[in-house]
Design a protein around this motif. Structure first.
Motif, PDB file in Angstrom:
ATOM      1  N   ASN A 250       0.854  -1.191   0.000  1.00 47.14           N
ATOM      2  CA  ASN A 250       0.000   0.000   0.000  1.00 47.14           C
ATOM      3  C   ASN A 250       0.890   1.240   0.000  1.00 47.14           C
ATOM      4  N   PRO A 251       1.260   1.771  -1.177  1.00 45.51           N
ATOM      5  CA  PRO A 251       2.143   2.951  -1.206  1.00 45.51           C
ATOM      6  C   PRO A 251       1.462   4.169  -0.589  1.00 45.51           C
ATOM      7  N   ALA A 252       2.245   4.980   0.089  1.00 42.19           N
ATOM      8  CA  ALA A 252       1.728   6.231   0.641  1.00 42.19           C
ATOM      9  C   ALA A 252       1.393   7.197  -0.489  1.00 42.19           C
ATOM     10  N   ARG A 253       0.512   8.136  -0.218  1.00 40.01           N
ATOM     11  CA  ARG A 253       0.174   9.146  -1.212  1.00 40.01           C
ATOM     12  C   ARG A 253       1.382  10.035  -1.480  1.00 40.01           C
ATOM     13  N   PRO A 254       1.584  10.456  -2.722  1.00 37.67           N
ATOM     14  CA  PRO A 254       2.723  11.347  -3.005  1.00 37.67           C
ATOM     15  C   PRO A 254       2.615  12.646  -2.210  1.00 37.67           C
ATOM     16  N   PHE A 255       3.749  13.079  -1.670  1.00 36.03           N
ATOM     17  CA  PHE A 255       3.848  14.332  -0.912  1.00 36.03           C
ATOM     18  C   PHE A 255       2.944  14.327   0.319  1.00 36.03           C
ATOM     19  N   ARG A 256       2.691  13.148   0.889  1.00 37.55           N
ATOM     20  CA  ARG A 256       1.904  13.051   2.118  1.00 37.55           C
ATOM     21  C   ARG A 256       2.716  12.257   3.147  1.00 37.55           C
ATOM     22  N   PRO A 257       3.761  12.872   3.747  1.00 38.53           N
ATOM     23  CA  PRO A 257       4.599  12.119   4.691  1.00 38.53           C
ATOM     24  C   PRO A 257       3.842  11.665   5.923  1.00 38.53           C
ATOM     25  N   ARG A 258       2.693  12.309   6.239  1.00 44.16           N
ATOM     26  CA  ARG A 258       1.951  11.897   7.428  1.00 44.16           C
ATOM     27  C   ARG A 258       1.289  10.535   7.240  1.00 44.16           C
ATOM     28  N   ASP A 259       1.185  10.067   5.994  1.00 46.78           N
ATOM     29  CA  ASP A 259       0.643   8.725   5.772  1.00 46.78           C
ATOM     30  C   ASP A 259       1.539   7.664   6.402  1.00 46.78           C
ATOM     31  N   LYS A 260       2.814   7.974   6.574  1.00 46.57           N
ATOM     32  CA  LYS A 260       3.765   7.047   7.204  1.00 46.57           C
ATOM     33  C   LYS A 260       4.536   7.781   8.290  1.00 46.57           C
ATOM     34  N   ALA A 261       3.777   8.523   9.111  1.00 39.43           N
ATOM     35  CA  ALA A 261       4.415   9.318  10.169  1.00 39.43           C
ATOM     36  C   ALA A 261       5.157   8.442  11.157  1.00 39.43           C
ATOM     37  N   THR A 262       4.674   7.207  11.376  1.00 39.96           N
ATOM     38  CA  THR A 262       5.323   6.318  12.340  1.00 39.96           C
ATOM     39  C   THR A 262       6.749   5.993  11.939  1.00 39.96           C
ATOM     40  N   VAL A 263       6.949   5.679  10.668  1.00 34.88           N
ATOM     41  CA  VAL A 263       8.301   5.344  10.229  1.00 34.88           C
ATOM     42  C   VAL A 263       9.159   6.594  10.121  1.00 34.88           C
ATOM     43  N   GLU A 264       8.560   7.751   9.840  1.00 30.98           N
ATOM     44  CA  GLU A 264       9.331   8.987   9.838  1.00 30.98           C
ATOM     45  C   GLU A 264       9.893   9.247  11.233  1.00 30.98           C
ATOM     46  N   THR A 265       9.077   9.019  12.250  1.00 27.63           N
ATOM     47  CA  THR A 265       9.548   9.164  13.631  1.00 27.63           C
ATOM     48  C   THR A 265      10.631   8.134  13.943  1.00 27.63           C
ATOM     49  N   SER A 266      10.445   6.906  13.470  1.00 24.38           N
ATOM     50  CA  SER A 266      11.433   5.849  13.715  1.00 24.38           C
ATOM     51  C   SER A 266      12.759   6.171  13.047  1.00 24.38           C
ATOM     52  N   VAL A 267      12.702   6.758  11.843  1.00 25.54           N
ATOM     53  CA  VAL A 267      13.938   7.165  11.163  1.00 25.54           C
ATOM     54  C   VAL A 267      14.690   8.183  12.008  1.00 25.54           C
ATOM     55  N   ARG A 268      13.973   9.138  12.567  1.00 26.44           N
ATOM     56  CA  ARG A 268      14.620  10.138  13.408  1.00 26.44           C
ATOM     57  C   ARG A 268      15.227   9.508  14.665  1.00 26.44           C
ATOM     58  N   ILE A 269      14.512   8.539  15.240  1.00 23.94           N
ATOM     59  CA  ILE A 269      15.046   7.853  16.427  1.00 23.94           C
ATOM     60  C   ILE A 269      16.319   7.089  16.074  1.00 23.94           C
ATOM     61  N   VAL A 270      16.312   6.380  14.943  1.00 25.90           N
ATOM     62  CA  VAL A 270      17.495   5.620  14.517  1.00 25.90           C
ATOM     63  C   VAL A 270      18.662   6.561  14.245  1.00 25.90           C
ATOM     64  N   GLN A 271      18.389   7.693  13.613  1.00 22.58           N
ATOM     65  CA  GLN A 271      19.467   8.643  13.341  1.00 22.58           C
ATOM     66  C   GLN A 271      20.074   9.185  14.633  1.00 22.58           C
ATOM     67  N   ASP A 272      19.224   9.488  15.611  1.00 30.21           N
ATOM     68  CA  ASP A 272      19.722  10.094  16.852  1.00 30.21           C
ATOM     69  C   ASP A 272      20.440   9.080  17.736  1.00 30.21           C
ATOM     70  N   HIS A 273      19.906   7.878  17.847  1.00 28.43           N
ATOM     71  CA  HIS A 273      20.426   6.913  18.818  1.00 28.43           C
ATOM     72  C   HIS A 273      21.395   5.897  18.222  1.00 28.43           C
ATOM     73  N   ILE A 274      21.389   5.711  16.903  1.00 34.14           N
ATOM     74  CA  ILE A 274      22.236   4.678  16.304  1.00 34.14           C
ATOM     75  C   ILE A 274      23.258   5.271  15.337  1.00 34.14           C
ATOM     76  N   VAL A 275      22.779   6.025  14.336  1.00 33.49           N
ATOM     77  CA  VAL A 275      23.690   6.527  13.302  1.00 33.49           C
ATOM     78  C   VAL A 275      24.726   7.460  13.906  1.00 33.49           C
ATOM     79  N   ALA A 276      24.305   8.302  14.854  1.00 32.00           N
ATOM     80  CA  ALA A 276      25.269   9.206  15.491  1.00 32.00           C
ATOM     81  C   ALA A 276      26.394   8.431  16.166  1.00 32.00           C
TER      82      ALA A 276
END
Length: 510
Positions: free
Chosen positions: A238-264
């Motif tokens: 089920n692809p998200a709608r184009p230019f609608r990042p809130r359709d997958k807000a959960t993974v957007e938040t998870s990406v930020r968590i991974v960047q802050d706690h792991i990638v750094a």
């Protein structure tokens, strides 16, 4: 609320303008103006206490438009028409046409529309069913650079892509570094994700990258290999709608968590391969998923084990194998199709038809629509060919078997003496030059039978010769010896009648 406090202090206390200004945080001039207006209009605080700050502003301050009222449009209707595809310029022109002097300018209308959109309820709190969805995305590099490792040959840093997935019901996060966002790496990251989760969700919500979606929109067209992957694991994409990042807000938040706690933290370590990088990533990821969450006071792993693991679909016994699909517009007359610079045979009855080839690391599978018609071991020999004898026509099969090796193999089946005779024929001259003689030996086997041929070949070899003439004479003698004896009769009925007449004449003379 400053105007509310200022007017209250002016009308209910003996404080000076300077004291009120210092207490509220406004200028002394503003306090004096409010005091003069209240005295001129004989206002009392009991009459003003119930008014809102906006109403008080209307009482004590001038309209910035010079008391000129301009008719405001219905912003809800404008927003609906904008959602249907209209432009704000066209809407403003229609609105302006009715009253050019009593309406807002275009810049005023645009500013009012921006303020109106901020009042709309655009966010919705979602309740996620366990095992129903998984969100996937690639991490960007705006906040924190992507992970890197040092190339063992050049010593230069190599940037990799970071794939992140999350099960929203339990917030369990998966992350993996891959060389690129291309289809093989994208699908392999999904396979690793399902192994990490120990099951498959019913739906995957992805972004509209080309490795997943060829054509975005309401009727999205999925990439063929990604669609095959989803079919293998019984997953709906089920692809998200184009230019609608809130359709997958959960993974957007998870990406930020991974960047802050792991990638750094990964940037603080030195890695010399992507395998080392993923080993460090797995260690930090496990630590993140086992850390208690402030809101739930449980770790992601605990929530996953309690509610979501049992809700996932079981994985198939065989993992998905990525394959490249190649269209074959037409099977040529030699019924060998060209796939990745090599030619593979298909059944000769498919000549002229359209097929599709599926290439894996070690196999080439060829399909007619959804039915597999043949499969070959993959060969990387450019310009070579791979032929299955079962695909040949009868004439071509007979011609293909006209080789010294096939002749010897046939002779072994016919008998040991025939095999030795054929080997002597082939060794007598060039192997290809002996093929006509071998063809004649096969013809003799069809005429006299393999038993008679084997016996005759044994007698021929006993005479220390490999002459076909000798073999034919021995077979001819064998056939004559085995033929039944025939009674002698006159060859013609007239000859038979003349002998009877002569016998009668002789008897009469006596």
């Amino acid at each position: 609320m400053k105007i509310h406090d200022t007017v209250r202090l002016v009308l209910t206390t003996p404080l000076s303008d300077r004291e009120i200004a210092d207490a509220v945080g406004v200028s002394k001039t503003t306090v004096g103006r409010y005091r003069r207006l209240a005295d001129a209009k004989h206002l009392r605080w009991s009459d003003l206490a119930h008014l809102t700050p906006s109403k008080l502003t209307q009482r004590f301050n001038r309209d910035p438009n010079g008391n000129k009222t301009r008719r405001a449009p219905d912003f809800a209707e404008f927003q609906q028409r904008l959602d249907e595809g209209a432009t704000l310029q066209v809407l403003w022109e229609d609105y302006r046409r009715e009253d050019p002097h009593g309406t807002l300018s275009y810049s005023q209308l645009a500013a009012r529309m921006r303020r109106y959109r901020k009042t709309l309820p655009t966010g919705m709190r979602m309740s996620h069913e366990p095992g129903f969805k998984a969100y996937v995305d690639f991490a960007g590099f705006k906040r924190i650079p992507l992970p890197t490792y040092l190339d063992a040959t050049t010593g230069k840093p190599v940037t990799v892509q970071l794939f992140v997935a999350v099960l929203p019901a339990s917030s369990l996060i998966f992350a993996r570094c891959v060389p690129s966002q291309k289809v093989p790496d994208f699908i392999q990251a999904h396979i690793d994700m399902l192994v990490y989760f120990g099951g498959a969700p019913l739906t995957i919500v992805c972004d509209n990258l080309k490795s997943a979606v060829i054509k975005a929109g309401r009727q999205a067209v999925l990439q063929a290999d990604y669609k095959e992957f989803a079919r293998h694991y019984r997953i709906a994409i089920n692809p998200a709608r184009p230019f609608r990042p809130r359709d997958k807000a959960t993974v957007e938040t998870s990406v930020r968590i991974v960047q802050d706690h792991i990638v750094a933290r990964l940037h603080q370590r030195t890695h010399h391969s992507i395998e080392e990088l993923n080993a460090s990533l797995a260690e930090l990821l496990d630590e993140l998923n086992r850390r208690p969450m402030t809101e739930y006071r449980k770790s992601r792993w605990e929530r996953f084990e309690a509610s979501e693991r049992q809700a996932l679909q079981p994985l198939p016994t065989e993992p998905f194998v990525y394959a490249k699909w190649v269209a074959i517009p037409r099977v040529p007359k030699d019924y060998h199709v060209r796939v990745d610079h090599h030619h593979y045979s298909v059944p000769h009855a498919l000549t002229g038809q359209r097929l599709t080839a599926r290439l894996t690391a070690d196999r080439v599978e060829i399909f007619k629509e959804t039915e597999q018609v043949t499969s070959h071991a993959r060969s990387f020999e450019r310009g070579g060919h791979t032929t299955d004898p079962a695909h040949l026509s009868d004439d071509h099969r007979a011609w293909s078997e006209r080789t010294p090796e096939h002749m010897v193999a046939w002779a072994k089946k016919a008998g040991p003496h025939v095999a030795q005779f054929v080997r002597n024929l082939i060794g007598k001259s060039h192997p290809l030059a002996a093929l006509p003689a071998c063809d004649e030996v096969k013809a003799l086997a069809e005429k006299h039978g393999t038993l008679a041929l084997n016996q005759a070949a044994g007698e021929t070899l006993h005479l220390n010769t490999v002459s076909l003439g000798t073999l034919r004479r021995i077979l001819s003698k064998q056939s004559q010896a085995n033929a039944p004896a025939k009674t002698t009769r006159p060859r013609h009925r007239y000859a038979q009648g003349s002998k009877a007449f002569a016998r009668q004449v002789k008897e009469a003379a006596c």
